[in-house]
Design a protein around this motif. Structure first.
Motif, PDB file in Angstrom:
ATOM      1  N   SER A  53       1.183   5.795  21.805  1.00  0.00           N
ATOM      2  CA  SER A  53       1.376   4.855  22.920  1.00  0.00           C
ATOM      3  C   SER A  53       0.027   4.484  23.537  1.00  0.00           C
ATOM      4  CB  SER A  53       2.357   5.402  23.959  1.00  0.00           C
ATOM      5  OG  SER A  53       1.839   6.579  24.513  1.00  0.00           O
ATOM      6  N   VAL A  54      -0.913   5.426  23.534  1.00  0.00           N
ATOM      7  CA  VAL A  54      -2.244   5.113  24.077  1.00  0.00           C
ATOM      8  C   VAL A  54      -2.974   4.136  23.132  1.00  0.00           C
ATOM      9  CG1 VAL A  54      -4.395   6.072  24.973  1.00  0.00           C
ATOM     10  CG2 VAL A  54      -2.312   7.443  25.062  1.00  0.00           C
ATOM     11  N   LEU A  55      -2.851   4.404  21.823  1.00  0.00           N
ATOM     12  CA  LEU A  55      -3.465   3.510  20.820  1.00  0.00           C
ATOM     13  C   LEU A  55      -2.922   2.084  20.996  1.00  0.00           C
ATOM     14  CD1 LEU A  55      -5.034   3.380  17.966  1.00  0.00           C
ATOM     15  CD2 LEU A  55      -2.794   3.654  16.947  1.00  0.00           C
ATOM     16  N   PHE A  56      -1.606   1.995  21.162  1.00  0.00           N
ATOM     17  CA  PHE A  56      -0.938   0.694  21.285  1.00  0.00           C
ATOM     18  C   PHE A  56      -1.390  -0.019  22.564  1.00  0.00           C
ATOM     19  CE2 PHE A  56       2.672  -2.112  22.171  1.00  0.00           C
ATOM     20  CZ  PHE A  56       2.774  -2.749  20.943  1.00  0.00           C
ATOM     21  N   ALA A  57      -1.475   0.740  23.651  1.00  0.00           N
ATOM     22  CA  ALA A  57      -1.858   0.130  24.931  1.00  0.00           C
ATOM     23  C   ALA A  57      -3.297  -0.387  24.861  1.00  0.00           C
ATOM     24  CB  ALA A  57      -1.716   1.150  26.056  1.00  0.00           C
ATOM     25  N   GLY A  58      -4.159   0.354  24.147  1.00  0.00           N
ATOM     26  CA  GLY A  58      -5.574  -0.021  24.102  1.00  0.00           C
ATOM     27  C   GLY A  58      -5.837  -1.289  23.302  1.00  0.00           C
ATOM     28  N   GLN A  59      -5.028  -1.510  22.229  1.00  0.00           N
ATOM     29  CA  GLN A  59      -5.177  -2.718  21.395  1.00  0.00           C
ATOM     30  C   GLN A  59      -6.611  -2.928  20.896  1.00  0.00           C
ATOM     31  OE1 GLN A  59      -2.665  -5.123  20.425  1.00  0.00           O
ATOM     32  NE2 GLN A  59      -1.378  -3.429  21.027  1.00  0.00           N
ATOM     33  N   GLN A  60      -7.305  -1.832  20.622  1.00  0.00           N
ATOM     34  CA  GLN A  60      -8.680  -1.968  20.116  1.00  0.00           C
ATOM     35  C   GLN A  60      -8.820  -1.352  18.728  1.00  0.00           C
ATOM     36  OE1 GLN A  60     -11.191  -0.230  23.168  1.00  0.00           O
ATOM     37  NE2 GLN A  60     -11.642  -2.288  23.936  1.00  0.00           N
ATOM     38  N   GLN A  61      -8.330  -0.131  18.596  1.00  0.00           N
ATOM     39  CA  GLN A  61      -8.471   0.550  17.308  1.00  0.00           C
ATOM     40  C   GLN A  61      -7.142   0.517  16.550  1.00  0.00           C
ATOM     41  OE1 GLN A  61     -10.829   4.237  17.227  1.00  0.00           O
ATOM     42  NE2 GLN A  61     -10.504   4.341  19.433  1.00  0.00           N
ATOM     43  N   GLY A 120      -4.212  -1.539  17.552  1.00  0.00           N
ATOM     44  CA  GLY A 120      -3.143  -0.908  18.325  1.00  0.00           C
ATOM     45  C   GLY A 120      -2.059  -0.285  17.462  1.00  0.00           C
ATOM     46  N   MET A 121      -2.100  -0.555  16.149  1.00  0.00           N
ATOM     47  CA  MET A 121      -0.995  -0.117  15.284  1.00  0.00           C
ATOM     48  C   MET A 121      -1.394   1.053  14.379  1.00  0.00           C
ATOM     49  SD  MET A 121       1.598  -2.298  15.701  1.00  0.00           S
ATOM     50  CE  MET A 121       2.545  -2.359  14.189  1.00  0.00           C
ATOM     51  N   ILE A 122      -0.359   1.784  13.950  1.00  0.00           N
ATOM     52  CA  ILE A 122      -0.547   2.765  12.875  1.00  0.00           C
ATOM     53  C   ILE A 122       0.026   2.131  11.604  1.00  0.00           C
ATOM     54  CG2 ILE A 122       0.062   5.043  11.977  1.00  0.00           C
ATOM     55  CD1 ILE A 122       0.396   6.043  14.801  1.00  0.00           C
ATOM     56  N   GLY A 123      -0.770   2.067  10.556  1.00  0.00           N
ATOM     57  CA  GLY A 123      -0.295   1.574   9.263  1.00  0.00           C
ATOM     58  C   GLY A 123      -0.170   2.761   8.320  1.00  0.00           C
ATOM     59  N   ILE A 124       0.916   2.791   7.569  1.00  0.00           N
ATOM     60  CA  ILE A 124       1.083   3.881   6.602  1.00  0.00           C
ATOM     61  C   ILE A 124       1.231   3.272   5.215  1.00  0.00           C
ATOM     62  CG2 ILE A 124       2.556   5.794   5.891  1.00  0.00           C
ATOM     63  CD1 ILE A 124       3.314   6.151   8.801  1.00  0.00           C
ATOM     64  N   PHE A 125       0.388   3.694   4.301  1.00  0.00           N
ATOM     65  CA  PHE A 125       0.480   3.225   2.911  1.00  0.00           C
ATOM     66  C   PHE A 125       1.049   4.356   2.056  1.00  0.00           C
ATOM     67  CE2 PHE A 125      -3.168  -0.202   2.876  1.00  0.00           C
ATOM     68  CZ  PHE A 125      -2.431  -0.976   3.774  1.00  0.00           C
ATOM     69  N   ASP A 126       2.227   4.110   1.480  1.00  0.00           N
ATOM     70  CA  ASP A 126       2.829   5.037   0.528  1.00  0.00           C
ATOM     71  C   ASP A 126       2.352   4.555  -0.850  1.00  0.00           C
ATOM     72  OD1 ASP A 126       4.443   6.396  -1.206  1.00  0.00           O
ATOM     73  OD2 ASP A 126       6.321   5.919  -0.203  1.00  0.00           O
ATOM     74  N   ARG A 127       1.336   5.192  -1.399  1.00  0.00           N
ATOM     75  CA  ARG A 127       0.485   4.685  -2.477  1.00  0.00           C
ATOM     76  C   ARG A 127      -0.335   3.530  -1.911  1.00  0.00           C
ATOM     77  NH1 ARG A 127       2.091   7.124  -7.211  1.00  0.00           N
ATOM     78  NH2 ARG A 127       4.266   7.724  -7.350  1.00  0.00           N
ATOM     79  N   SER A 128      -1.342   3.094  -2.667  1.00  0.00           N
ATOM     80  CA  SER A 128      -2.307   2.187  -2.054  1.00  0.00           C
ATOM     81  C   SER A 128      -3.240   1.621  -3.133  1.00  0.00           C
ATOM     82  CB  SER A 128      -3.171   2.995  -1.081  1.00  0.00           C
ATOM     83  OG  SER A 128      -3.894   3.979  -1.839  1.00  0.00           O
ATOM     84  N   TYR A 129      -4.355   1.059  -2.686  1.00  0.00           N
ATOM     85  CA  TYR A 129      -5.377   0.587  -3.637  1.00  0.00           C
ATOM     86  C   TYR A 129      -5.967   1.746  -4.449  1.00  0.00           C
ATOM     87  CZ  TYR A 129      -7.902   1.654   0.714  1.00  0.00           C
ATOM     88  OH  TYR A 129      -8.349   2.256   1.857  1.00  0.00           O
ATOM     89  N   TYR A 130      -5.685   2.986  -4.037  1.00  0.00           N
ATOM     90  CA  TYR A 130      -6.180   4.113  -4.838  1.00  0.00           C
ATOM     91  C   TYR A 130      -5.521   4.179  -6.218  1.00  0.00           C
ATOM     92  CZ  TYR A 130      -9.345   5.844  -1.401  1.00  0.00           C
ATOM     93  OH  TYR A 130     -10.424   5.937  -0.567  1.00  0.00           O
ATOM     94  N   GLU A 131      -4.326   3.565  -6.340  1.00  0.00           N
ATOM     95  CA  GLU A 131      -3.703   3.533  -7.676  1.00  0.00           C
ATOM     96  C   GLU A 131      -4.637   2.857  -8.684  1.00  0.00           C
ATOM     97  OE1 GLU A 131      -0.771   4.817  -8.777  1.00  0.00           O
ATOM     98  OE2 GLU A 131      -0.398   5.689  -6.804  1.00  0.00           O
ATOM     99  N   GLU A 132      -5.555   2.047  -8.189  1.00  0.00           N
ATOM    100  CA  GLU A 132      -6.466   1.297  -9.057  1.00  0.00           C
ATOM    101  C   GLU A 132      -7.488   2.174  -9.753  1.00  0.00           C
ATOM    102  OE1 GLU A 132      -6.049  -1.814  -9.760  1.00  0.00           O
ATOM    103  OE2 GLU A 132      -4.397  -2.088  -8.356  1.00  0.00           O
ATOM    104  N   VAL A 133      -7.668   3.400  -9.248  1.00  0.00           N
ATOM    105  CA  VAL A 133      -8.546   4.345  -9.952  1.00  0.00           C
ATOM    106  C   VAL A 133      -7.732   5.549 -10.427  1.00  0.00           C
ATOM    107  CG1 VAL A 133     -10.732   3.656  -8.876  1.00  0.00           C
ATOM    108  CG2 VAL A 133      -9.269   5.349  -7.731  1.00  0.00           C
ATOM    109  N   LEU A 134      -6.409   5.423 -10.353  1.00  0.00           N
ATOM    110  CA  LEU A 134      -5.536   6.527 -10.792  1.00  0.00           C
ATOM    111  C   LEU A 134      -4.692   6.046 -11.980  1.00  0.00           C
ATOM    112  CD1 LEU A 134      -4.687   7.723  -7.174  1.00  0.00           C
ATOM    113  CD2 LEU A 134      -6.111   8.922  -8.826  1.00  0.00           C
TER     114      LEU A 134
END
Ligand code: ATP
Length: 296
Positions: A53-61, A120-134
């Motif tokens: 909630s603090v992350l969201f309120a700050g809208q910076q990171q 302000g958001m949390i993003g979650i990647f279930d797999r990601s660009y790392y598959e490109e080296v896996l």
């Protein structure tokens, strides 16, 4: 809040070699009973929800959590259990499976770039660009399907360059206010066999089973080697990898929660302070509401 174990033991130090064969897939439980597990997880979730909630309120990171692991390592369960308490408006989960035709028509980071978390958001990647080296590295036919110019694919430093690209991409994001934390859920081959058999034997789990999982399993050593090199090459002080022992799903969830919590505690998150204009508006609004109450 006091953490249950020093999580630095799971962090991959930048430029250090990694020996996955010698890295535990199972550790002593961080909980003493079912009840203890539930209560610890609930406490972590509550605290993570507060920082969200603090992350969201700050809208910076923003915070990007990346989950990688072999099939059935528990990525989905960890994401569900750890993040279930937080405000869905402040969090988005994206799963990256085999790329679509449109995705393959772009550079390999493209599909992930357009899904990065807003400030302000949390993003979650279930797999990601790392598959490109896996998977792309382990299975030559997958690389062949990427329609890259042969002269580029044949470059001596092809994979090294991909690691460099990923490191640069992540430090660019860091300099733009995105904190990245990466989890490798480290599963043993024995535990994977048990989990895949459970998917076959338990009708309630049949939907999770894909024949392709056995194909990846048959490349187990290749994947471990690719993961090992990937962890060595792309763990940095700013955007570290954590190797999470994953044979015990509950332990893994407690470790993941603690890493997320500690990361957020260190992000220097603060509720924004009210500007003088807002302070004045608040005083005016208070007076209006109080006058309204007095008039009744
Ligand atoms: P899970 O991620 O839990 O295994 P799933 O099997 O249901 O879930 P899928 O939609 O089938 O998910 O996608 C996962 C598969 O996609 C994995 O085998 C993974 O290696 C593959 N994959 C992910 N990214 C790529 C890529 N860039 N190129 C080729 N295959 C990829």
């Amino acid at each position: 809040m006091k953490l249950d174990c020093p999580i630095s033991q799971f962090r991959v130090a930048a430029d250090k070699s990694v020996k996955l064969k010698k890295t535990a897939t199972k550790i002593d439980p961080l909980y003493t009973s079912d009840q203890d597990y539930e209560s610890k997880l609930a406490n972590y979730r509550e605290e993570i929800a507060h920082w969200q909630s603090v992350l969201f309120a700050g809208q910076q990171q923003s915070l990007l959590l990346i989950f990688q692991g072999m099939d059935s390592a528990g990525k989905g369960g960890a994401i569900r259990h750890v993040m279930s308490g937080i405000n869905p408006q402040g969090c988005q989960v994206h799963s990256f499976g085999r790329p679509s035709e449109e995705e393959l028509a772009h550079d390999y980071l493209w599909r992930c770039l357009v899904r990065l978390p807003r400030r302000g958001m949390i993003g979650i990647f279930d797999r990601s660009y790392y598959e490109e080296v896996l998977v792309v590295r382990v299975k030559p036919e997958v690389l062949a399907g990427q329609s890259l110019p042969t002269s580029l694919v044949q470059q001596k430093n092809f994979w090294k360059d991909r690691y460099n690209d990923i490191r640069h991409h992540e430090s660019y994001l860091h300099r733009n206010g995105t904190k990245i934390v990466k989890f490798f859920l480290h599963l043993s081959a024995d535990e994977q066999r048990k989990r895949l058999l459970a998917r076959i034997d338990d009708p309630g789990k049949n939907w999770k089973f894909r024949l392709g999982d056995l194909d990846c399993r048959s490349h187990w050593a290749g994947f471990q080697k690719a993961y090992q090199e990937c962890l060595e090459q792309t763990s940095t002080a700013e955007s570290p990898w954590y190797i999470v022992p994953a044979d015990d799903k509950r332990n893994a969830r407690l470790v993941v929660s603690q890493v997320i919590l500690q990361t957020m505690q260190k992000m220097d998150l603060k509720f924004p302070t009210a500007s003088s204009g807002l302070v004045q508006d608040l005083a005016t609004a208070r007076k209006l509401l109080q006058d309204e109450a007095a008039a009744h």
